[in-house]
Design a protein around this motif. Structure first.
Motif, short mmCIF file in Angstrom:
data_model
loop_
_atom_site.label_atom_id
_atom_site.label_comp_id
_atom_site.label_asym_id
_atom_site.label_seq_id
_atom_site.Cartn_x
_atom_site.Cartn_y
_atom_site.Cartn_z
N GLY A 184 0.81 -1.22 0.00
CA GLY A 184 0.00 0.00 0.00
C GLY A 184 0.84 1.26 0.00
O GLY A 184 1.95 1.30 -0.56
N SER A 185 0.31 2.29 0.63
CA SER A 185 0.97 3.59 0.55
C SER A 185 2.30 3.62 1.32
O SER A 185 3.07 4.56 1.16
N SER A 186 2.60 2.58 2.10
CA SER A 186 3.94 2.53 2.74
C SER A 186 5.03 2.33 1.68
O SER A 186 6.21 2.50 1.96
N CYS A 187 4.64 1.96 0.45
CA CYS A 187 5.62 1.78 -0.63
C CYS A 187 5.92 3.08 -1.35
O CYS A 187 6.85 3.14 -2.15
N VAL A 188 5.10 4.10 -1.12
CA VAL A 188 5.29 5.36 -1.87
C VAL A 188 5.40 6.56 -0.93
O VAL A 188 5.41 7.69 -1.38
N ASN A 189 5.46 6.32 0.38
CA ASN A 189 5.33 7.48 1.27
C ASN A 189 6.66 7.97 1.82
O ASN A 189 7.73 7.48 1.45
N GLY A 190 6.58 8.96 2.70
CA GLY A 190 7.77 9.66 3.18
C GLY A 190 8.52 8.98 4.30
O GLY A 190 9.53 9.49 4.77
N CYS A 191 8.02 7.81 4.77
CA CYS A 191 8.72 7.00 5.79
C CYS A 191 8.82 7.70 7.15
O CYS A 191 9.65 7.34 7.97
N TRP A 192 7.99 8.70 7.37
CA TRP A 192 8.01 9.43 8.65
C TRP A 192 7.02 8.83 9.61
O TRP A 192 5.92 8.47 9.21
N HIS A 193 7.36 8.84 10.89
CA HIS A 193 6.42 8.38 11.91
C HIS A 193 6.41 9.34 13.09
O HIS A 193 7.47 9.59 13.68
N THR A 194 5.22 9.86 13.36
CA THR A 194 5.06 10.71 14.54
C THR A 194 3.79 10.24 15.26
O THR A 194 3.06 9.38 14.76
#
Ligand code: FAD
Length: 510
Positions: free
Chosen positions: A93-103
């Motif tokens: 899903g979008s974890s393959c295209v996203n900014g890899c940030w976690h808050t």
């Protein structure tokens, strides 16, 4: 071995007698659910994903999806579309295209969620699941070497303005800090790697790629099957329990095609209503933002070029959690996000970079909508984020407040050697129309199958994702959050999927 199949051969692998659980949508949440629910070898699980499954071997994945330094635009539902519509179509899903940030969000988020879904949504109850997700996704703090001169100046500038250092991956207050990331030496460690790496070898897990779910067949308050389109052919999968995890746009669309939603709207699209749930597709919340470009000095361009040469240039690595003038309590409703590197859209000559600071509105009051244009599962959805439309105008006020903070940050001593000041009219003078024209998004849509109290007519699911009026159907993804967190959404979605996997296991045991 897991049966991982796609295309026409998919249904040769499917169980004719049905599964214990079918999970529709193999994104962030779907990968968590498939992994956790197949831990019990006695439970058969089928994960259905519209996009490709590139498999366990990283070498078979497109380089663009693996490179954590950029936001890829392939493997999405629509190319060349408005920015707020971008969503991935691939296992992971979008974890393959996203900014890899976690808050992580604020105490106020948990109050809103416990009001809607009960005690499991309190900060204390979610914390063990947050820690579980952090470990499984291999989230880590940003290494020193990845912090560019721009991000370092931003941290110094934020401190100049009085913001203290905070751990932005936990609740707390306003302040500045660096997020947790799921980028390992430039590799985007997506949810398919993190959650399916070991699960793929389980004989009780089947993964069907390139299989688009059209609709759920609902009879007498139970889902009997999901109809799936593969290579233009329609196939049927039966199960005892169905979990929908198609994301904040895909999940309401699947329910609507299945006749679950606002009856009048369904009839207009030629769909016979089966379960009247007016909240399906309503209450779309996304976090809009404005990027303020600054003019990089030669010193900044040279420093960024050196970082890029070393393979360590990431466009952004810090943020400020800030409260606008209209933010209630001691919470925050803004992310101020400095970025410098290759432009997100378009290109610049070698050695030149884009630098600027964005203000994102984290707790919008405006509510948009996802509607069907037709009953065809491949048709474009009607997605209206309705940014800055709240009648009292508080969203525009909060965003203007964020832009004033951007101007103050850009004017700090820390930024002076790196960029010219903000050009043009001060943000407080921008009209609502001018603000709207400059809006982008943080890509964090939620709320379109919102959980809520049993007496809330707009509620689609309860606190365990159970769809009202349908016995064996749950929604388990970003769409069930009734309000946006004061945070990026991937970690909250990982956490809610971990929670709901346990809820399904517990209800199986009862
Ligand atoms: C460009 C971008 C950048 C982002 N950056 C960040 C970030 O840095 N940090 C952060 O925390 N969050 C970020 N996000 C948000 C984060 O990725 C999402 O919150 C998260 O992926 C939501 O998970 P989900 O499981 O709800 O949906 P998704 O991960 O989107 O998964 C839904 C899946 O369902 C599939 N699907 C949909 N319809 C069907 C159907 N009919 N049949 C079969 N399969 C279907 C889709 O193909 C997709 O794989 C970003 C999102 C985007 C798009």
């Amino acid at each position: 071995m897991t049966r991982t199949t796609s295309g026409a051969s998919a249904f040769a692998a499917a169980s004719p007698s049905g599964y214990d659980v079918v999970i529709v949508g193999g994104g962030v949440s779907g990968c968590v659910l498939a992994s956790r629910l197949s831990e019990d070898p006695g439970r058969t699980v089928c994960l259905v994903e519209a996009g490709p499954d590139y498999g366990p071997d990283r070498g078979a994945w497109p380089h663009t999806l693996l490179d954590a330094r950029s936001l890829p635009r392939d493997d999405v539902w629509e190319r060349g579309t408005e920015v707020h519509r971008i969503r991935a179509r691939v296992l992971g899903g979008s974890s393959c295209v996203n900014g890899c940030w976690h808050t992580w969000g604020s105490a106020a988020d948990h109050e809103e969620w416990t009001d809607a879904g009960g005690r499991p949504w309190s900060a204390a109850a979610m914390e063990p699941y947050r820690l579980r997700a952090v470990e499984q996704m291999r989230l880590r703090t940003v290494p020193e070497r990845e912090i560019s001169v721009w991000a370092r100046a931003a941290l110094a500038g934020a401190r100049e303005l009085g913001y203290a250092d905070v751990d932005v991956a936990t609740s707390g207050g306003t302040g500045c800090g660096t997020p947790l990331i799921n980028a390992l030496d430039g590799l985007r460690w997506n949810a398919a790697f993190a959650y399916l790496e070991h699960a793929r070898s389980r004989p009780n897990l089947t993964i069907l790629g390139n299989a688009t779910a059209d609709l759920l067949t609902v009879r007498h308050g139970r889902v009997r099957a999901v109809q799936v389109v593969v290579d233009g052919r329609r196939e049927t999968l039966a199960a005892d329990t169905f979990l929908v995890a198609c994301g904040a746009f895909g999940s309401p669309a699947l329910l609507l095609r299945s006749g679950i939603g606002p009856a009048d709207e369904l009839r207009e699209t030629g769909i016979r209503p089966s379960i009247e749930l007016p909240g399906v597709g309503a209450n779309l919340v996304d976090q809009p933002g404005v990027f303020v470009p600054l003019t990089p000095t030669a010193e900044l361009n040279a420093a960024l070029a050196a970082k890029e040469g070393a393979g360590e240039l990431y466009v952004s690595r810090m943020l400020i959690r800030a409260a606008s003038e209209v933010c209630p309590g001691d919470s925050w409703d803004l992310h101020i996000l400095p970025s410098a590197g290759d432009p997100l859209f378009g290109t610049l000559p070698p050695g030149e970079y884009e630098a600027g600071i964005s203000a994102f509105l984290m707790k919008p009051r405006s509510r948009g909508r996802v509607r069907l244009r037709s009953a065809d599962p491949h048709a474009r959805l009607d997605i209206d984020p309705a940014f800055l439309t709240d009648p009292a105008g508080r969203d525009a006020a909060a965003l203007r407040s964020g832009l004033q903070l951007v101007e103050r940050l850009a004017a700090t001593a820390a930024f002076k050697p790196l960029a010219g000041p903000v050009a043009g009219r001060p943000s407080r003078d921008l009209s609502d129309e001018e603000l709207r024209a400059r809006l982008g998004t943080y890509w964090h849509p939620v709320g379109t199958c919102a959980m809520g109290h049993p007496d809330d007519p707009a509620a689609v699911v309860d606190g365990e994702g159970r769809v009202r009026g349908v016995d064996n159907l749950r929604v388990a993804d970003a769409s069930i959050l009734p309000t946006a967190p004061a945070a990026n959404t991937q970690l909250p979605v990982l956490v809610l999927a971990e929670m709901l996997a346990d809820a399904v296991k517990e209800s199986d045991e009862r």
